[in-house]
Scaffold this motif. Structure first.
Motif, short mmCIF file in Angstrom:
data_model
loop_
_atom_site.label_atom_id
_atom_site.label_comp_id
_atom_site.label_asym_id
_atom_site.label_seq_id
_atom_site.Cartn_x
_atom_site.Cartn_y
_atom_site.Cartn_z
N ASN A 555 0.81 -1.22 0.00
CA ASN A 555 0.00 0.00 0.00
C ASN A 555 0.84 1.27 0.00
O ASN A 555 0.32 2.36 -0.24
N ASP A 611 -3.96 -6.67 -1.68
CA ASP A 611 -3.22 -5.41 -1.60
C ASP A 611 -2.17 -5.31 -2.70
O ASP A 611 -2.01 -4.26 -3.32
N ARG A 614 -3.95 -4.91 -6.09
CA ARG A 614 -4.55 -3.57 -6.24
C ARG A 614 -3.50 -2.52 -6.59
O ARG A 614 -3.79 -1.55 -7.31
N ASN A 615 -2.29 -2.71 -6.12
CA ASN A 615 -1.24 -1.71 -6.35
C ASN A 615 -0.31 -2.05 -7.51
O ASN A 615 0.72 -1.40 -7.69
#
Length: 854
Positions: A555, A611, A614-615
């Motif tokens: 993140n 996570d 998503r990144n």
């Protein structure tokens, strides 16, 4: 208090007039206008300070008053205002709609209304380009320029800081406003100096420089903006003679080019750290390293090449334009890497560049690694591929920097017993450790840009007869920072243009690896897909410190896998290709699945977490198509509306928005800290003090005599508190390490022994774990940590230790605040001024204490 209006939390309400039978409703749509760059390209980005939407969000009360006044002048009665958006995910996205009541017989003259509105707006803001339409309802939305989230937040804080400074001079201000204003100003400066770094990674010849040139061209400040933004620019020659570095006024320092300002600050900080004299003459220190860019260049050829960009989309013509700022591949030397050293790109109102060279000792230490790598005890323990590349890189640099052919002189290497034995060439010694600063006058954007482009060419392959001289400079370069007036960089972004990862330039490998240790995001460029990207690019990524950080804290980082396929005929879309480009969206989804599979394989995981997924950003980018569409003639918002189906699929707007959101997220905690600080000033004055009393406190604390008498005693008392704190911490740590941590480690060791017996067969090459060269060697098939341990050491013990440490620190803070309060009150009593509470002192110094204790 009016501070809340600047923070966008409270606005005055306007009474609505009742609709009379003889009245009619008039709806006016108010938008930020798109402006065109000097290449006649629609700029998709606008600064927050120039936006009518931001003015509405942050200073709604002021805007409402103007709308009411201008309405009355045009026989309109103000009713309501609304920021309407088709999506809710962005704070300042959408169109403003203003409702008025008017007589049914009125014929509204929009041009007159707009002229009067702009005249009023420019009195209170920097808004100067707006679009006004009379519409029937609020469903008729039109596109507007992008405002970066970080730029919006920074602008909001600057408004608050400015208001605090004004309030500190008012008689009804809180006593700590002066200090608060200084604190917030300092935090703003820190934010401006803290860049979120994006590294561009690819093999040579994939178009990194070309893509960046298009993005810079696409978002460049035009000539009017350039001159206006540099109206207050101060050049070193404008600084009065006999001015010392320490006595530079804040106005002079603020208005100097960024490279000069940074150079002065670095000298002052260095001298303060070493307790050296800072009263050196400005011109003696700064002028020798400065060079004004040649502003007499012919700009016609470069400008003319940009005029044909629109034909790519409309007439199916190829794109042949001059490089905007960064050198690109040419026919001669096309087999070389265009970029020889890493170039840091940042936003600046004027074209400028800073070049720093390694010190002589740094270069000697780097070259001496050749000796170390050839030692017998090293050679047997190091991976041969890594060692071979390292030696090749160092030999190339050695020969360039010393003018000695080490490949043909084996005895030379054996004669070196220390770094000092390496003799750099006389020319290298002359610029080693030096700094060069280049900057334009800020009067002519095109001339300053072309002059800086010529300087940048000297750090890339060239057909110039003096290229050997440039090679020596390139090999000794420590850092190059270029400031450009392109809005894609605005808001705290820094883009690192790096050399290609392949073997055509072994000197670049070391600098690329170093750069990947300290970046926040990596933009990996491929032709079609990361899945089929070159092996050395994948190796560079998987071996990088960046990837290990990303996998540990996804993140906090971003990995962008961008495919740039426009060199291929099948990915060249024109105005009649709407059906084909729609299919690209489906292909992109398939491509993403394959690329995530490849990433899972590379990092040796069974599956990647949500996570991480998503990144990881995957996308096609079509910068030529995007730029060509924004070069089409006609009203700007109509061009964007007409070709929206293409623009949404080029990947460029998505790239800009994602990078903006990411930069804002990196600073979110700092923004929140400042807003928390600001919220304290929404209450009325406490402590019964006036602004005059507050100034008395500041005057007392800055008085040299008071400092001389009281400061030593205060420091002595505080040192006693620190000694007590250290004793408490020592006792605490000794007790816990002796008991709990020792016990935990003993248990862990026994478990590791058992696990080693089960897992040791997985270790296939001890040499892979040798930390000597480049420290980490993450090419290992299995990390030793995973062989010995199931999971990180027991965190609960360290969490308990941390809690106990924080309790000690909190006690120290309370004692320190009490000490400072007593000292301040003793001074105030002498001056017969009202005393203050420890809560008052604590609010002011709390953040500084926290920073110190960290």
């Amino acid at each position: 208090m009016k501070l809340q209006n600047h923070c966008g939390t409270m606005e005055p309400s306007a009474k609505k007039a009742k609709i009379q039978p003889s009245s009619k409703k008039i709806i006016i749509r108010l938008c930020d206008a798109f402006i065109r760059t000097d290449g006649n390209i629609i700029c998709p980005v606008i600064k927050a300070e120039n936006s009518i939407r931001v003015l509405y969000k942050l200073e709604k009360g002021s805007l409402l008053k103007i709308l009411q006044d201008v309405g009355r002048q045009n026989e309109l009665i103000y009713q309501d205002i609304e920021l309407k958006s088709v999506t809710d995910n962005r704070k300042i996205q959408g169109n403003l709609f203003i409702e008025y009541l008017a007589s049914k017989s009125i014929n509204l003259e929009l041009n007159k209304y707009k002229e009067e509105l702009l005249s009023k707006l420019t009195e209170i803001s920097n808004v100067k380009d707006i679009l006004i339409h009379n519409v029937e309802d609020k469903s008729k939305m039109i596109p507007q320029p992008i405002i970066s989230d970080s730029d919006f937040e920074m602008h909001k804080l600057e408004l608050c800081s400015k208001r605090l400074s004004e309030m500190s001079e008012e008689s009804t201000a809180r006593p700590d406003l002066v200090i608060a204003a200084d604190n917030i100003k300092s935090q703003l400066e820190d934010l401006k100096d803290h860049y979120t770094r994006f590294a561009i990674l690819s093999q040579n010849g994939k178009g990194k420089s070309f893509i960046l040139n298009l993005l810079m061209l696409l978002t460049a400040d035009n000539e009017d903006e350039y001159r206006e933004n540099n109206a207050n620019l101060k050049l070193p020659e404008d600084i009065p003679q006999n001015t010392t570095l320490e006595s530079l006024s804040e106005i002079h320092l603020t208005n100097l080019p960024d490279v000069v300002k940074g150079y002065v600050k670095s000298i002052l900080e260095k001298k303060q750290d070493t307790n050296q004299d800072t009263n050196q003459d400005f011109h003696t220190v700064v002028t020798p390293v400065c060079q004004l860019l040649n502003s007499d260049l012919e700009t016609g050829t470069s400008s003319a090449s940009f005029s044909d960009i629109s034909k790519y989309f409309s007439e199916k013509k190829g794109l042949d334009i001059e490089p905007y700022i960064l050198p690109q591949k040419a026919m001669l030397g096309s087999y070389e890497s265009t970029t020889k050293c890493i170039i840091h790109l940042r936003y600046g109102t004027v074209y400028q560049m800073r070049v720093d060279y390694f010190e002589e000792k740094e270069l000697q230490n780097q070259l001496f690694e050749l000796v170390t790598l050839n030692e017998k005890e090293t050679s047997s323990d190091m991976n041969e591929d890594i060692k071979e590349k390292a030696i090749e890189c160092l030999k190339a640099r050695f020969e360039i920097l010393t003018q000695q052919n080490i490949s043909e002189n084996a005895e030379l290497l054996e004669s070196l017993s220390s770094p000092e034995d390496i003799k750099l060439s006389e020319e290298v010694q002359q610029f080693a450790g030096k700094t060069e600063l280049y900057f334009g006058k800020g009067n002519n954007s095109a001339q300053d840009r072309l002059a800086l482009k010529d300087v940048l060419k000297t750090f890339t392959p060239s057909q110039d007869d003096n290229f050997e001289q440039y090679q020596r400079k390139i090999a000794a370069v420590k850092k190059i920072v270029v400031y450009l007036p392109s809005k894609i960089l605005h808001g705290g972004k820094e883009i690192l243009e790096m050399p290609g990862t392949d073997d055509s330039d072994p000197m670049a490998t070391h600098s690329i690896k170093n750069a990947l240790e300290d970046v926040d995001a990596v933009i990996l460029i491929s032709d079609f897909s990361f899945k089929i990207v070159e092996k050395e690019v994948k190796d560079m990524l998987t071996e990088s410190t960046f990837l290990s950080k990303f996998l540990s804290n996804p993140n906090d980082y971003k990995l962008m896998l961008l495919s740039y396929p426009e060199k291929n005929q099948g990915f060249q879309y024109r105005k009649d290709s709407s059906r084909q480009i729609i299919k690209l969206e489906q292909e992109e989804q398939k491509k993403r699945k394959e690329e995530l599979k490849m990433m899972t394989k590379l990092i040796r995981m069974d599956a990647i977490s949500e996570d991480i997924e998503r990144n990881i950003i995957t996308s096609y980018i079509l910068p030529v198509l995007h730029t060509s569409i924004l070069s089409q003639p006609g009203p700007e918002h109509e061009v964007l509306t007409k070709h929206d189906i293409f623009l949404r699929r080029t990947g460029i707007l998505n790239l800009i928005n994602l990078s903006n959101e990411y930069v804002a997220s990196k600073h979110r905690s700092t923004y929140d800290d400042v807003y928390t600080e600001l919220s304290r000033f929404k209450d009325e004055i406490t402590e019964g003090m006036t602004a005059e009393d507050a100034k008395c406190i500041l005057n007392l604390l800055s008085n040299k005599e008071v400092k001389k008498i009281r400061e030593p005693e205060l420091t002595r008392k505080n040192e006693h508190l620190l000694i007590d704190l250290k004793k408490e911490l020592d006792n605490l740590l000794n007790m816990w390490v002796t008991k709990e941590v020792t016990k935990m480690l003993q248990e862990t060791i026994e478990h590791a022994k058992e696990k080693w017996e089960k897992e040791k067969h997985k270790v296939t090459s001890i040499s892979l774990y040798n930390p000597y060269f480049y420290g980490k060697n993450p090419t290992a098939k299995v990390r030793l940590f995973n062989v010995f341990f199931d999971s990180p050491v027991k965190e609960e013990i360290f969490s308990m230790i941390k809690d106990k440490i924080e309790l000690c620190l909190q006690k120290y803070k309370e004692k320190t605040i009490l000490l400072f309060t007593e000292e301040l009150n003793s001074l105030l009593t002498i001056e017969e001024k009202p005393t203050v509470s420890s809560d008052f002192v604590g609010k002011i110094i709390n953040s500084q204490l926290d920073d110190a204790l960290k």
